[in-house]
Design a protein around this motif. Structure first.
Motif, short mmCIF file in Angstrom:
data_model
loop_
_atom_site.label_atom_id
_atom_site.label_comp_id
_atom_site.label_asym_id
_atom_site.label_seq_id
_atom_site.Cartn_x
_atom_site.Cartn_y
_atom_site.Cartn_z
N THR A 63 0.81 -1.21 0.00
CA THR A 63 0.00 0.00 0.00
C THR A 63 0.84 1.26 0.00
O THR A 63 0.34 2.34 0.23
CB THR A 63 -0.93 0.04 1.23
OG1 THR A 63 -0.11 -0.02 2.39
CG2 THR A 63 -1.91 -1.09 1.22
N VAL A 97 -4.90 5.35 -7.13
CA VAL A 97 -5.46 6.56 -6.54
C VAL A 97 -6.65 6.17 -5.66
O VAL A 97 -7.53 5.43 -6.09
CB VAL A 97 -5.92 7.55 -7.63
CG1 VAL A 97 -6.52 8.79 -7.00
CG2 VAL A 97 -4.76 7.92 -8.54
N VAL A 98 -6.62 6.63 -4.43
CA VAL A 98 -7.77 6.53 -3.54
C VAL A 98 -8.42 7.90 -3.57
O VAL A 98 -7.76 8.89 -3.32
CB VAL A 98 -7.34 6.28 -2.08
CG1 VAL A 98 -8.57 6.08 -1.21
CG2 VAL A 98 -6.40 5.10 -1.99
N PHE A 99 -9.70 7.94 -3.89
CA PHE A 99 -10.27 9.27 -3.95
C PHE A 99 -11.44 9.41 -3.01
O PHE A 99 -12.03 8.42 -2.58
CB PHE A 99 -10.65 9.65 -5.37
CG PHE A 99 -11.95 9.05 -5.85
CD1 PHE A 99 -13.02 9.87 -6.14
CD2 PHE A 99 -12.08 7.69 -6.03
CE1 PHE A 99 -14.21 9.34 -6.58
CE2 PHE A 99 -13.27 7.15 -6.47
CZ PHE A 99 -14.35 7.98 -6.74
N GLY A 100 -11.71 10.66 -2.66
CA GLY A 100 -12.83 10.93 -1.79
C GLY A 100 -13.29 12.35 -2.03
O GLY A 100 -12.48 13.20 -2.40
N MET A 111 -12.07 14.60 7.94
CA MET A 111 -12.27 13.17 8.20
C MET A 111 -11.65 12.33 7.10
O MET A 111 -11.03 11.30 7.34
CB MET A 111 -13.77 12.85 8.27
CG MET A 111 -14.53 13.50 9.40
SD MET A 111 -13.90 13.00 11.03
CE MET A 111 -14.70 14.22 12.07
N LEU A 112 -11.83 12.78 5.85
CA LEU A 112 -11.28 12.03 4.72
C LEU A 112 -9.76 11.97 4.80
O LEU A 112 -9.17 10.90 4.63
CB LEU A 112 -11.67 12.71 3.41
CG LEU A 112 -12.97 12.26 2.76
CD1 LEU A 112 -13.34 13.20 1.62
CD2 LEU A 112 -12.83 10.83 2.24
N GLU A 114 -7.86 12.37 7.43
CA GLU A 114 -7.43 11.55 8.58
C GLU A 114 -7.67 10.07 8.32
O GLU A 114 -6.85 9.22 8.67
CB GLU A 114 -8.18 11.98 9.84
CG GLU A 114 -7.70 13.33 10.36
CD GLU A 114 -8.16 13.61 11.79
OE1 GLU A 114 -9.16 13.01 12.20
OE2 GLU A 114 -7.51 14.42 12.45
N SER A 115 -8.77 9.79 7.68
CA SER A 115 -9.08 8.39 7.39
C SER A 115 -8.09 7.81 6.39
O SER A 115 -7.62 6.68 6.54
CB SER A 115 -10.51 8.31 6.86
OG SER A 115 -10.81 7.01 6.45
N MET A 116 -7.73 8.60 5.39
CA MET A 116 -6.74 8.11 4.41
C MET A 116 -5.39 7.91 5.09
O MET A 116 -4.71 6.92 4.85
CB MET A 116 -6.62 9.10 3.25
CG MET A 116 -7.81 9.05 2.31
SD MET A 116 -7.53 10.09 0.84
CE MET A 116 -9.09 9.87 -0.02
N ALA A 118 -4.87 7.17 8.14
CA ALA A 118 -4.96 5.99 8.99
C ALA A 118 -4.84 4.71 8.18
O ALA A 118 -4.52 3.66 8.71
CB ALA A 118 -6.29 6.00 9.76
N ARG A 119 -5.14 4.78 6.89
CA ARG A 119 -5.05 3.60 6.03
C ARG A 119 -3.70 3.50 5.33
O ARG A 119 -3.55 2.72 4.39
CB ARG A 119 -6.15 3.66 4.96
CG ARG A 119 -7.50 3.26 5.48
CD ARG A 119 -8.59 3.75 4.57
NE ARG A 119 -9.84 3.83 5.27
CZ ARG A 119 -10.71 2.82 5.36
NH1 ARG A 119 -10.45 1.68 4.77
NH2 ARG A 119 -11.81 2.95 6.04
#
Lengths: 331, 331
Positions: A63, A97-100, A111-112, A114-116, A118-119
């Motif tokens: 990752t 790409v992780v998108f939000g 939140m997005l 921080e959440s990304m 955290a991943r």
């Protein structure tokens, strides 16, 4: 496609094995059969594959090279095009790409991110909201590049923006050159640096032409094309209506199209942001255009080439594309 | 927003801590100060937060609940809308979306799926290409749902499709009811089940009306709106031209708009797929529409509620929205 450098995926296809297997061979991990190893090595030689920095990072952890893209709203055409371009630019580095999207909510933006984080997404491209971003200072391990807008309260960030002021000035000058004297501005949140700068360009052009800035012709903070349409109709019903519009983003341009659908007036207008159907309308929509793939490539480049200290600011050029709507004369 | 269930993000905001901290408290992990723990517990009580299955999975590992979305091309409006809808549906389960697009290349589709699997994305929503997907049988640990099209060569998969045949029939019947007798079909790759079924609906409507299927009026395998425009122009120049068109996807509808821009003819047409500006053109574009958020929610639901064996096939309804272009009479 023929001149690009071979990727791990090419090696995988050539050798008839999975990407993971190639990654294992390239990283000299155990549990790869000798025959498979030979096949992969043969493919590497045949294709002239060379591991690059990005691929090496990718190989070190599944990752590691995932770019996060945080934006306002993927269903807005600007963001869809940006997402496609970021994905293409990331693919050149064998990254996903992780998108939000945060739908104009600064809370959801946070939140997005921080959440990304955290991943394990450690590299982020963010189109920031107008909220203060000082809280990001505590996320020093995150590598970030901001795109399209400056992040308020975070002076140390790398940023790629457009020449928004130049574009706003060019659009307005284009309308003034056709003889318009009452040019309206349809804009959204002034707290966004891009919006602010486009409006500044509009005002600069009016001032240079010796025209007063009539705040009655300025509409701010309207996001939805249907609400824009109402505002445009309201302006056209004024005793001394505008004869031209500068739409500071694609939603505003679409709102103007909606408003004009049911009216006799044919004011001139120029939009900031190109869109797929802009040339299909009659007249075609004159726009301030910019190179979205270059915007994406520049952001990905900054992300993958860490700076040695100072924050970097890249400003990309824009160009005015005349298609008809911006060339209509005053009545 | 007021009736939705509180999420971990809500708890984090309420308690003024990061999402990660809430996750640690909820999972009774060490290294959380007692005072912070109390604040989080108080927020949980105040909001009535209840950990759901999805959130629990999320909490067990940072990358566990990441949905992968593999699609053709994010810059096509259908995919942008689908991506936004999948993201919204995933957000209800506190999940992120990793997306990738394969640009009509089955090889890239496979690389994307393998690459996502290698990164720990174990739940995938795929809009499959027309290639054989039998190779996926070896990825039994991947949870997958296919959307919009059946995956060739993979009979065991969960699938959410539209009533493509019903939509194709409704569009064609709508044109026939206005007196059209020569209705052209503009379509793309027949190997895609959606495209195949829409064409089958078209043929069924012609047959039911006792009309011959004139293959000279059928255009297949054309993807780009500009090429569609050329084909439409060619058909309109025939000695016995079509008086109406059924565009089997949004690119075909946009191609028709492009072709008609510079022509005197005003043939009727109905498009399959709604698009944002469809009602702004004059006449408005009559389309076969469907509920993209429902498509996304259904797919996410199937993904998160594993079946006890048999493959599930969900077919969602479509509806015809008359806006003008489909109601034009024959000349």
């Amino acid at each position: 496609m023929t001149t690009r450098k071979p990727t791990m995926a090419d090696v995988a296809r050539h050798a008839g094995v999975s990407l993971k297997t190639v990654s294992r061979v390239v990283n000299q991990e155990p549990h790869v059969r000798a025959s498979v190893q030979q096949r992969v090595q043969a493919a590497i030689s045949a294709l002239g594959y060379r591991r690059n920095e990005a691929a090496a990072r990718l190989a070190r952890g599944a990752t590691m090279l995932t770019l996060g893209l945080v934006m306002e709203n993927i269903s807005n055409e600007f963001y869809a095009r940006l997402a496609a371009a970021v994905e293409a630019a990331a693919a050149e580095h064998e990254a996903l790409v992780v998108f939000g999207s945060y739908e104009e909510s600064p809370d959801k933006e946070r939140m997005l991110i921080e959440s990304m984080a955290a991943r394990g997404v450690d590299s982020l491209i963010v189109v920031p909201s107008a909220a203060d971003h000082g809280w990001l200072a505590e996320h020093a391990s995150l590598r970030m590049v901001f795109v399209d807008r400056l992040p308020p309260g975070l002076a140390t960030a790398d940023v790629v923006v457009l020449d928004d002021e130049g574009g706003g000035r060019a659009a307005t000058e284009h309308l003034l050159a056709r003889g318009h004297r009452r040019v309206a501005l349809i804009s959204d949140d002034d707290g966004l640096s891009s919006v602010h700068d486009r409006a500044a360009g509009y005002r600069a052009a009016l001032a240079a032409a010796g025209l007063p800035a009539d705040e009655g012709l300025v509409v701010r903070g309207v996001f939805d094309p249907c609400l824009v349409a109402e505002e445009v109709a309201r302006l056209l019903d004024l005793a001394d209506p505008p004869t031209a519009f500068f739409a500071a983003n694609n939603r505003a341009a679409i709102g103007i199209l909606r408003a004009l659908r049911e009216r006799a007036e044919r004011p001139a207008y120029v939009g900031f942001d190109d869109f797929a159907l802009a040339d299909v309308f009659s007249p075609g929509v004159t726009v301030v255009r910019y190179d979205v793939p270059m915007l994406a490539r520049t952001a990905v480049d900054l992300l993958l080439r860490p700076a040695d200290g100072a924050a970097r600011l890249v400003k990309l050029p824009v160009e005015l594309i005349p298609r008809g709507s911006g060339e209509l004369p005053p009545p």
